[in-house]
Design a protein around this motif. Structure first.
Motif, PDB file in Angstrom:
ATOM      1  N   LYS A   1      52.109  66.677  41.976  1.00  0.00           N
ATOM      2  CA  LYS A   1      51.829  67.846  41.145  1.00  0.00           C
ATOM      3  C   LYS A   1      51.228  68.895  42.051  1.00  0.00           C
ATOM      4  O   LYS A   1      50.168  68.685  42.628  1.00  0.00           O
ATOM      5  CB  LYS A   1      50.872  67.483  40.013  1.00  0.00           C
ATOM      6  CG  LYS A   1      50.622  68.605  39.050  1.00  0.00           C
ATOM      7  CD  LYS A   1      49.761  68.137  37.898  1.00  0.00           C
ATOM      8  CE  LYS A   1      49.549  69.277  36.926  1.00  0.00           C
ATOM      9  NZ  LYS A   1      48.679  68.870  35.827  1.00  0.00           N
TER      10      LYS A   1
ATOM     11  N   TYR B   1      52.810  60.495  41.277  1.00  0.00           N
ATOM     12  CA  TYR B   1      53.726  61.617  41.150  1.00  0.00           C
ATOM     13  C   TYR B   1      53.082  62.828  41.815  1.00  0.00           C
ATOM     14  O   TYR B   1      51.869  62.908  41.963  1.00  0.00           O
ATOM     15  CB  TYR B   1      54.092  61.902  39.696  1.00  0.00           C
ATOM     16  CG  TYR B   1      52.942  62.294  38.794  1.00  0.00           C
ATOM     17  CD1 TYR B   1      52.590  63.618  38.618  1.00  0.00           C
ATOM     18  CD2 TYR B   1      52.212  61.323  38.108  1.00  0.00           C
ATOM     19  CE1 TYR B   1      51.545  63.975  37.783  1.00  0.00           C
ATOM     20  CE2 TYR B   1      51.169  61.673  37.272  1.00  0.00           C
ATOM     21  CZ  TYR B   1      50.841  62.999  37.113  1.00  0.00           C
ATOM     22  OH  TYR B   1      49.805  63.358  36.288  1.00  0.00           O
TER      23      TYR B   1
ATOM     24  N   TYR C   1      48.939  64.378  45.102  1.00  0.00           N
ATOM     25  CA  TYR C   1      49.513  63.167  44.525  1.00  0.00           C
ATOM     26  C   TYR C   1      48.546  62.627  43.482  1.00  0.00           C
ATOM     27  O   TYR C   1      47.377  62.407  43.766  1.00  0.00           O
ATOM     28  CB  TYR C   1      49.773  62.115  45.603  1.00  0.00           C
ATOM     29  CG  TYR C   1      50.966  62.442  46.460  1.00  0.00           C
ATOM     30  CD1 TYR C   1      52.255  62.119  46.029  1.00  0.00           C
ATOM     31  CD2 TYR C   1      50.830  63.085  47.677  1.00  0.00           C
ATOM     32  CE1 TYR C   1      53.354  62.420  46.795  1.00  0.00           C
ATOM     33  CE2 TYR C   1      51.923  63.394  48.450  1.00  0.00           C
ATOM     34  CZ  TYR C   1      53.191  63.056  48.014  1.00  0.00           C
ATOM     35  OH  TYR C   1      54.287  63.368  48.765  1.00  0.00           O
TER      36      TYR C   1
ATOM     37  N   LYS D   1      49.580  57.382  38.795  1.00  0.00           N
ATOM     38  CA  LYS D   1      50.086  57.071  37.458  1.00  0.00           C
ATOM     39  C   LYS D   1      49.625  55.672  37.040  1.00  0.00           C
ATOM     40  O   LYS D   1      49.167  55.469  35.935  1.00  0.00           O
ATOM     41  CB  LYS D   1      51.615  57.163  37.454  1.00  0.00           C
ATOM     42  CG  LYS D   1      52.292  56.656  36.226  1.00  0.00           C
ATOM     43  CD  LYS D   1      52.055  57.562  35.047  1.00  0.00           C
ATOM     44  CE  LYS D   1      52.881  57.053  33.873  1.00  0.00           C
ATOM     45  NZ  LYS D   1      52.510  57.628  32.631  1.00  0.00           N
TER      46      LYS D   1
ATOM     47  N   PHE E   1      58.592  64.164  35.909  1.00  0.00           N
ATOM     48  CA  PHE E   1      57.884  63.684  37.083  1.00  0.00           C
ATOM     49  C   PHE E   1      58.766  62.703  37.853  1.00  0.00           C
ATOM     50  O   PHE E   1      59.454  61.881  37.271  1.00  0.00           O
ATOM     51  CB  PHE E   1      56.588  62.976  36.685  1.00  0.00           C
ATOM     52  CG  PHE E   1      55.637  63.861  35.943  1.00  0.00           C
ATOM     53  CD1 PHE E   1      54.965  64.871  36.590  1.00  0.00           C
ATOM     54  CD2 PHE E   1      55.427  63.685  34.590  1.00  0.00           C
ATOM     55  CE1 PHE E   1      54.081  65.683  35.909  1.00  0.00           C
ATOM     56  CE2 PHE E   1      54.549  64.491  33.902  1.00  0.00           C
ATOM     57  CZ  PHE E   1      53.874  65.492  34.562  1.00  0.00           C
ATOM     58  N   LYS E   2      58.705  62.805  39.161  1.00  0.00           N
ATOM     59  CA  LYS E   2      59.390  61.857  40.030  1.00  0.00           C
ATOM     60  C   LYS E   2      58.333  60.893  40.540  1.00  0.00           C
ATOM     61  O   LYS E   2      57.465  61.257  41.323  1.00  0.00           O
ATOM     62  CB  LYS E   2      60.047  62.576  41.199  1.00  0.00           C
ATOM     63  CG  LYS E   2      61.020  63.652  40.786  1.00  0.00           C
ATOM     64  CD  LYS E   2      62.275  63.059  40.226  1.00  0.00           C
ATOM     65  CE  LYS E   2      63.273  64.161  39.988  1.00  0.00           C
ATOM     66  NZ  LYS E   2      63.882  64.168  38.723  1.00  0.00           N
ATOM     67  N   TYR E   3      58.382  59.652  40.074  1.00  0.00           N
ATOM     68  CA  TYR E   3      57.387  58.663  40.460  1.00  0.00           C
ATOM     69  C   TYR E   3      57.790  57.984  41.748  1.00  0.00           C
ATOM     70  O   TYR E   3      58.956  57.710  41.990  1.00  0.00           O
ATOM     71  CB  TYR E   3      57.215  57.616  39.359  1.00  0.00           C
ATOM     72  CG  TYR E   3      56.686  58.193  38.081  1.00  0.00           C
ATOM     73  CD1 TYR E   3      55.406  58.719  38.010  1.00  0.00           C
ATOM     74  CD2 TYR E   3      57.464  58.229  36.932  1.00  0.00           C
ATOM     75  CE1 TYR E   3      54.906  59.254  36.843  1.00  0.00           C
ATOM     76  CE2 TYR E   3      56.976  58.767  35.760  1.00  0.00           C
ATOM     77  CZ  TYR E   3      55.700  59.271  35.719  1.00  0.00           C
ATOM     78  OH  TYR E   3      55.209  59.816  34.566  1.00  0.00           O
ATOM     79  N   GLU E   4      56.801  57.718  42.580  1.00  0.00           N
ATOM     80  CA  GLU E   4      57.004  57.004  43.829  1.00  0.00           C
ATOM     81  C   GLU E   4      55.978  55.883  43.917  1.00  0.00           C
ATOM     82  O   GLU E   4      54.869  56.018  43.416  1.00  0.00           O
ATOM     83  CB  GLU E   4      56.784  57.930  45.031  1.00  0.00           C
ATOM     84  CG  GLU E   4      57.658  59.132  45.088  1.00  0.00           C
ATOM     85  CD  GLU E   4      57.271  60.030  46.257  1.00  0.00           C
ATOM     86  OE1 GLU E   4      56.938  59.498  47.335  1.00  0.00           O
ATOM     87  OE2 GLU E   4      57.290  61.243  46.082  1.00  0.00           O
TER      88      GLU E   4
END
Length: 66
Positions: free
Chosen positions: A36, A34, A40, A43, A19-22
């Motif tokens: 998906k 993240y 969004y 998290k 996962f690329k967290y922002e």
């Protein structure tokens, strides 16, 4: 406990690296999300205001309406 000859990574392939967290600001609150599919997913919530943690829209696992 996990006892098996099959590696853990094969049984549970999803890791945090997938996962690329922002960090985004949503309704004035900072949340870590993240992506998906086309959604969004929250998290975690990043705030010092305790009332933000009681907001059901910002609970971890919920989808953001952006």
């Amino acid at each position: 406990m996990y006892y098996s000859i099959i590696p853990y990574e094969e049984l549970f392939p999803t890791t945090e690296d997938d996962f690329k967290y922002e960090e985004v600001t949503y309704e004035g609150n900072t949340v870590q999300v993240y992506k998906k599919d086309d959604k969004y997913i929250i998290k975690r919530v990043i705030s010092t205001d305790l009332k933000v943690y009681l907001n059901r829209e910002l609970s971890p696992g919920s989808e953001l309406k952006m």
